[in-house]
Design a protein around this motif. Structure first.
Motif, PDB file in Angstrom:
ATOM      1  N   MET A   1      14.950 -36.841  59.283  1.00 34.43           N
ATOM      2  CA  MET A   1      15.054 -35.532  58.460  1.00 34.43           C
ATOM      3  C   MET A   1      15.339 -36.671  57.419  1.00 34.43           C
ATOM      4  O   MET A   1      15.294 -36.716  56.056  1.00 34.43           O
ATOM      5  N   VAL A   2      16.040 -37.821  57.333  1.00 37.56           N
ATOM      6  CA  VAL A   2      16.794 -39.061  56.718  1.00 37.56           C
ATOM      7  C   VAL A   2      15.507 -39.089  55.959  1.00 37.56           C
ATOM      8  O   VAL A   2      15.688 -39.923  55.466  1.00 37.56           O
ATOM      9  N   ASN A   3      14.539 -39.280  56.657  1.00 37.23           N
ATOM     10  CA  ASN A   3      13.246 -40.311  55.906  1.00 37.23           C
ATOM     11  C   ASN A   3      12.723 -38.852  55.203  1.00 37.23           C
ATOM     12  O   ASN A   3      12.341 -39.309  54.054  1.00 37.23           O
ATOM     13  N   GLY A   4      13.129 -37.956  55.463  1.00 36.10           N
ATOM     14  CA  GLY A   4      13.020 -36.749  54.507  1.00 36.10           C
ATOM     15  C   GLY A   4      13.062 -36.826  52.725  1.00 36.10           C
ATOM     16  O   GLY A   4      11.982 -37.409  52.565  1.00 36.10           O
ATOM     17  N   GLY A   5      14.121 -36.848  53.514  1.00 36.89           N
ATOM     18  CA  GLY A   5      14.691 -37.515  51.940  1.00 36.89           C
ATOM     19  C   GLY A   5      14.395 -38.895  51.155  1.00 36.89           C
ATOM     20  O   GLY A   5      14.045 -38.690  50.102  1.00 36.89           O
ATOM     21  N   TYR A   6      14.330 -39.545  52.061  1.00 40.51           N
ATOM     22  CA  TYR A   6      13.596 -40.426  50.891  1.00 40.51           C
ATOM     23  C   TYR A   6      12.586 -40.054  50.662  1.00 40.51           C
ATOM     24  O   TYR A   6      11.623 -40.725  49.367  1.00 40.51           O
ATOM     25  N   MET A   7      10.940 -39.752  51.445  1.00 37.57           N
ATOM     26  CA  MET A   7       9.882 -39.497  50.776  1.00 37.57           C
ATOM     27  C   MET A   7      10.065 -38.435  49.663  1.00 37.57           C
ATOM     28  O   MET A   7       9.886 -38.312  48.309  1.00 37.57           O
ATOM     29  N   LEU A   8      11.351 -37.109  49.650  1.00 41.55           N
ATOM     30  CA  LEU A   8      10.837 -36.825  48.508  1.00 41.55           C
ATOM     31  C   LEU A   8      12.273 -37.336  47.520  1.00 41.55           C
ATOM     32  O   LEU A   8      11.995 -36.788  46.137  1.00 41.55           O
ATOM     33  N   THR A   9      12.682 -38.062  47.610  1.00 39.16           N
ATOM     34  CA  THR A   9      13.191 -38.656  46.604  1.00 39.16           C
ATOM     35  C   THR A   9      11.544 -39.498  45.788  1.00 39.16           C
ATOM     36  O   THR A   9      12.068 -39.699  44.544  1.00 39.16           O
ATOM     37  N   GLY A  10      10.858 -40.142  46.775  1.00 38.17           N
ATOM     38  CA  GLY A  10       9.719 -40.782  45.922  1.00 38.17           C
ATOM     39  C   GLY A  10       9.193 -40.096  45.233  1.00 38.17           C
ATOM     40  O   GLY A  10       8.589 -39.507  44.241  1.00 38.17           O
ATOM     41  N   ILE A  11       8.851 -38.604  45.858  1.00 34.90           N
ATOM     42  CA  ILE A  11       8.404 -37.768  45.122  1.00 34.90           C
ATOM     43  C   ILE A  11       8.764 -37.132  43.634  1.00 34.90           C
ATOM     44  O   ILE A  11       8.730 -37.127  43.270  1.00 34.90           O
ATOM     45  N   LEU A  12      10.572 -36.246  44.115  1.00 38.87           N
ATOM     46  CA  LEU A  12      10.994 -36.490  42.882  1.00 38.87           C
ATOM     47  C   LEU A  12      11.162 -37.447  41.858  1.00 38.87           C
ATOM     48  O   LEU A  12      10.714 -37.607  40.254  1.00 38.87           O
ATOM     49  N   SER A  13      10.372 -38.750  41.752  1.00 39.52           N
ATOM     50  CA  SER A  13      10.527 -39.947  41.053  1.00 39.52           C
ATOM     51  C   SER A  13       9.480 -39.882  40.850  1.00 39.52           C
ATOM     52  O   SER A  13       8.933 -40.053  38.829  1.00 39.52           O
ATOM     53  N   TYR A  14       8.443 -39.717  41.346  1.00 43.97           N
ATOM     54  CA  TYR A  14       7.408 -39.142  41.132  1.00 43.97           C
ATOM     55  C   TYR A  14       7.130 -38.313  39.600  1.00 43.97           C
ATOM     56  O   TYR A  14       6.594 -37.673  38.005  1.00 43.97           O
ATOM     57  N   VAL A  15       7.640 -36.862  40.065  1.00 42.82           N
ATOM     58  CA  VAL A  15       6.978 -35.649  39.513  1.00 42.82           C
ATOM     59  C   VAL A  15       8.463 -35.729  37.829  1.00 42.82           C
ATOM     60  O   VAL A  15       7.825 -35.844  37.160  1.00 42.82           O
ATOM     61  N   MET A  16       9.651 -36.688  38.025  1.00 45.23           N
ATOM     62  CA  MET A  16       9.650 -37.098  36.740  1.00 45.23           C
ATOM     63  C   MET A  16       9.307 -37.413  36.007  1.00 45.23           C
ATOM     64  O   MET A  16       9.572 -37.462  34.301  1.00 45.23           O
ATOM     65  N   ASN A  17       8.928 -38.396  36.606  1.00 47.98           N
ATOM     66  CA  ASN A  17       8.075 -39.675  35.622  1.00 47.98           C
ATOM     67  C   ASN A  17       6.909 -40.165  35.722  1.00 47.98           C
ATOM     68  O   ASN A  17       6.149 -40.933  36.026  1.00 47.98           O
ATOM     69  N   VAL A  18       5.927 -39.045  35.448  1.00 48.66           N
ATOM     70  CA  VAL A  18       4.413 -39.060  36.084  1.00 48.66           C
ATOM     71  C   VAL A  18       3.528 -39.704  35.432  1.00 48.66           C
ATOM     72  O   VAL A  18       2.736 -40.402  36.068  1.00 48.66           O
ATOM     73  N   GLN A  19       4.008 -40.402  33.990  1.00 48.27           N
ATOM     74  CA  GLN A  19       2.821 -41.230  33.246  1.00 48.27           C
ATOM     75  C   GLN A  19       2.869 -42.325  34.233  1.00 48.27           C
ATOM     76  O   GLN A  19       2.407 -42.816  34.072  1.00 48.27           O
ATOM     77  N   ASN A  20       4.374 -43.134  34.281  1.00 41.73           N
ATOM     78  CA  ASN A  20       4.024 -44.440  34.097  1.00 41.73           C
ATOM     79  C   ASN A  20       4.494 -44.846  35.910  1.00 41.73           C
ATOM     80  O   ASN A  20       4.621 -45.836  35.976  1.00 41.73           O
ATOM     81  N   ILE A  21       4.460 -44.049  36.809  1.00 42.22           N
ATOM     82  CA  ILE A  21       4.658 -44.383  38.387  1.00 42.22           C
ATOM     83  C   ILE A  21       3.568 -43.424  38.886  1.00 42.22           C
ATOM     84  O   ILE A  21       2.612 -42.323  38.464  1.00 42.22           O
ATOM     85  N   ASP A  22       3.231 -44.479  39.828  1.00 41.67           N
ATOM     86  CA  ASP A  22       2.064 -44.175  40.985  1.00 41.67           C
ATOM     87  C   ASP A  22       2.517 -43.306  42.127  1.00 41.67           C
ATOM     88  O   ASP A  22       3.041 -43.480  42.375  1.00 41.67           O
ATOM     89  N   GLN A  23       1.133 -42.476  42.420  1.00 42.14           N
ATOM     90  CA  GLN A  23       0.962 -41.853  43.540  1.00 42.14           C
ATOM     91  C   GLN A  23       0.948 -42.498  44.862  1.00 42.14           C
ATOM     92  O   GLN A  23       1.667 -42.376  45.750  1.00 42.14           O
ATOM     93  N   SER A  24       0.432 -44.083  45.148  1.00 44.53           N
ATOM     94  CA  SER A  24       0.025 -44.756  45.899  1.00 44.53           C
ATOM     95  C   SER A  24       1.696 -45.068  46.440  1.00 44.53           C
ATOM     96  O   SER A  24       1.501 -45.259  47.899  1.00 44.53           O
ATOM     97  N   THR A  25       3.339 -44.826  46.239  1.00 44.13           N
ATOM     98  CA  THR A  25       3.845 -45.409  46.519  1.00 44.13           C
ATOM     99  C   THR A  25       4.537 -43.974  47.656  1.00 44.13           C
ATOM    100  O   THR A  25       4.648 -44.834  48.391  1.00 44.13           O
ATOM    101  N   MET A  26       4.568 -42.450  47.467  1.00 39.66           N
ATOM    102  CA  MET A  26       4.327 -41.556  48.353  1.00 39.66           C
ATOM    103  C   MET A  26       3.858 -42.373  49.485  1.00 39.66           C
ATOM    104  O   MET A  26       3.790 -42.170  50.346  1.00 39.66           O
ATOM    105  N   LEU A  27       2.214 -42.354  49.101  1.00 45.13           N
ATOM    106  CA  LEU A  27       0.838 -42.557  50.169  1.00 45.13           C
ATOM    107  C   LEU A  27       1.524 -43.491  51.256  1.00 45.13           C
ATOM    108  O   LEU A  27       1.476 -43.603  52.614  1.00 45.13           O
ATOM    109  N   ILE A  28       2.046 -44.730  50.446  1.00 47.48           N
ATOM    110  CA  ILE A  28       2.307 -45.389  51.495  1.00 47.48           C
ATOM    111  C   ILE A  28       3.683 -45.596  52.545  1.00 47.48           C
ATOM    112  O   ILE A  28       3.738 -45.804  53.579  1.00 47.48           O
ATOM    113  N   PHE A  29       4.534 -44.554  51.664  1.00 51.34           N
ATOM    114  CA  PHE A  29       5.622 -44.404  52.856  1.00 51.34           C
ATOM    115  C   PHE A  29       5.619 -43.489  53.981  1.00 51.34           C
ATOM    116  O   PHE A  29       5.922 -43.738  54.672  1.00 51.34           O
TER     117      PHE A  29
END
Lengths: 114, 486
Positions: B309-337
């Motif tokens: 559950m905690v790790n899911g929280g980390y994943m969602l943090t990654g997803i949310l920060s990507y969604v908030m800032n699509v131009q500057n952030i890379d999707q590969s972070t989520m994939l790697i995690f």
């Protein structure tokens, strides 16, 4: 002609009766019935939405293509509901064979404490 | 020649068709041979089918598409394809670690493998589609298979109980999800998330109906990804389910749900004043409360449920920060995690599945003693995975967490950053507790030769893959980041 809002109110009432039922009842069969009721409430709203097409009066510049039909969704929901209940009743039977009682109160389904 | 031309537009469906046919083949083999075949042969069938699926996934070049049906319903982009690849690979690993376990548990049901492949099909549909109808069908195919798989043991009442709870809660939440779909459809006239997004952006559209729809949709999907107020089913189901299925739940099922949440957030970005702050609070509670709850558990499986559950929280943090800032952030972070989390979990559960007793799914901490003596490799895997989850620098887990943290800082989501650091600090304690228990040498413990007898080829393979993924990840990473130009 009956306006759309009547259907939506009816469907939301049915939905929340079902929700309350699942959360308060302790008999598995009643719980399944309540879930069925929620799904059928959703079916009702799908059918009503498809019939009245409320988005047409909103004046989008890009009209959605008429390939998504809510009435087809209803067929899928009915199939899925049937599958879910089939699995559920099977599980209830399995629990019954092991424990000889089927209610979800403190005797039977509390060996796992979430 | 004509027949081939007719099939050409549908070639991109091959990965899905192969996975479906794998399940069917296993049932047919079962019908022909009865119980003569050992479980390992069914496992091999599944692995072969999934490898075919992976190959067809790699060869699909997005060139020819059927623009009438195919594209609108199932059209994985390159990000989705990476997720599909991870899911298929992880399912193969789970299968390799499962057959010995099933023999130990006396589960002589080849249907296990066909259900497993169909569950994966459902997860693939959730990831690959942007159509609410297909996402809903994916959720249901995944969940209904998992209800059965959770309760597949016939000696343990806890297993059925877990399955039943999962079924009731899952059924309830799929009804909620559907209610959301019906409102989204009713106020936009489409199931297609791209079209919904277009309408929301172009028309500055915010009517109450679609907000209600969004809330119900998110509720339904957040239940699947076990975010804070909807996490109550998680420890029960994890504890009751067979270890192999626990492993599946915390990897493939969770990844699919996360991917669906990600698509939803991208679509409803313009309505972010409705969902953003509630969502942030939910993630904070998921991380902090999850670690606190994991800390007090007495059973390893329940602890791991909260840990996932905690790790899911980390994943969602990654997803949310990507969604908030699509131009500057890379999707590969989520994939790697996601990749590192999935491969680590598979290795972990692979070792744990050799430790459970024959007649019970419980795994108290004391049962971990002596692991070092019986399987050096298993002990090493556990230690590496635990250190990676904690985030010890050279390992993969550290890299994943670090990237997510830096992304969250870039998108100025400071509450999430602080919550993530707090929860990592708490999580150190319970992960180290596991390390302590597996390294303990209790003279009176009698685990017999059980663990030794279960070291199959699959066991070694999964451990080695898991360790190497975690250790090599930081080095491969540089290459990844260079490609994506960050």
């Amino acid at each position: 002609m009956i306006p759309l809002s009547h259907y939506l109110i009816l469907s939301s009432v049915l939905f929340f009766i079902g929700l309350l039922g699942v959360l308060t009842k302790r008999n598995p069969v009643i719980m399944f019935m309540c879930i069925e009721m929620m799904l059928n409430a959703v079916n009702l709203s799908f059918v009503a939405f498809t019939r009245y097409k409320p988005w047409e009066s909103l004046g989008f510049s890009m009209i959605p293509i008429e390939q998504d039909n809510g009435q087809i969704f209803v067929l899928f929901i009915m199939t899925v509901a049937a599958a879910e209940v089939a699995v559920g009743l099977g599980l209830v039977m399995a629990i019954f064979r092991k424990k000889q009682i089927v209610t979800t109160d403190d005797q039977t389904l509390t060996s796992l404490k979430g | 020649m004509n027949i081939i031309n007719d099939f050409l537009p549908y070639l991109h469906l091959c990965p899905f068709v192969f996975v479906f046919l794998t399940g069917a083949c296993i049932l047919i083999l079962r019908m022909i041979y009865g119980n003569q075949l050992a479980m390992v042969s069914y496992a091999i069938t599944l692995a072969v089918g999934f490898i075919l699926s992976i190959i067809s996934l790699l060869f699909d070049q997005n060139i020819e598409k059927d623009y009438i049906y195919g594209e609108s319903l199932l059209n994985p982009g390159s990000f989705d394809k990476c997720i599909l690849f991870i899911m298929l690979f992880v399912t193969i690993l789970i299968t390799m670690s499962s057959y010995k376990y099933l023999e130990k548990k006396k589960i002589k049901a080849p249907e296990f493998y066909s259900l497993l492949s169909w569950a994966t099909l459902g997860a693939m549909l959730m990831v690959a589609s942007k159509n609410l109808l297909i996402i809903f069908l994916g959720v249901e195919v995944l969940s209904i298979s998992l209800y059965v798989l959770t309760s597949i043991t016939d000696y343990d009442a806890k297993s059925s109980e877990a399955g039943f709870k999962y079924l009731i809660m899952g059924g309830l939440m799929s009804a909620v999800l559907l209610y959301g779909v019906s409102f989204t459809y009713g106020f936009t006239g489409t199931f297609q998330l791209d079209t919904v997004k277009h309408i929301l952006v172009q028309e500055q559209y915010n009517i109450y109906g679609i907000k209600i729809g969004l809330i119900f949709l998110l509720t339904g999907l957040l239940f699947k990804s076990s975010v804070f107020p909807f996490h109550f089913w998680l420890p029960d189901v994890y504890q009751g389910a067979p270890m192999v299925i626990t492993s599946y739940l915390s990897t493939v099922s969770k990844t699919a749900a996360m991917s669906a949440v990600y698509k939803l957030l991208i679509t409803f970005m313009t309505l972010k004043d409705v969902w953003l702050w509630p969502f942030v609070f939910m993630i904070i509670f998921t991380m902090v409360l999850g670690s606190c709850m994991a800390f007090v558990q007495k059973d390893v499986k329940r602890m791991l449920a909260y840990s996932s559950m905690v790790n899911g929280g980390y994943m969602l943090t990654g997803i949310l920060s990507y969604v908030m800032n699509v131009q500057n952030i890379d999707q590969s972070t989520m994939l790697i995690f996601i990749a590192i989390y999935n491969l680590g979990s598979v290795g972990l559960y692979n070792v744990l599945s050799t430790l459970v007793k024959e007649k019970s799914e419980d795994l108290p901490y004391e049962q971990l003693h002596h692991l070092k003596q019986f399987s050096k490799l298993g002990w090493f895997t556990m230690v590496i995975v635990m250190f990676s989850f904690i985030g010890i620098p050279p390992l993969g887990g550290f890299v994943g967490k670090f990237l997510i943290l830096s992304d969250a800082i870039d998108s100025s989501l400071m509450p999430l950053v602080i919550a993530m650091i707090i929860s990592s600090a708490i999580s150190t304690i319970y992960y180290l507790k596991v390390v302590g228990h597996i390294s303990a040498e209790n003279q009176s413990a009698t685990i017999s030769n059980k663990v030794r007898s279960e070291k199959t080829v699959g066991y070694y393979f999964v451990n080695v893959v898991s360790i190497s993924a975690i250790v090599i990840a930081p080095f491969v990473l540089k290459y990844f980041l260079n490609i994506t130009g960050k």
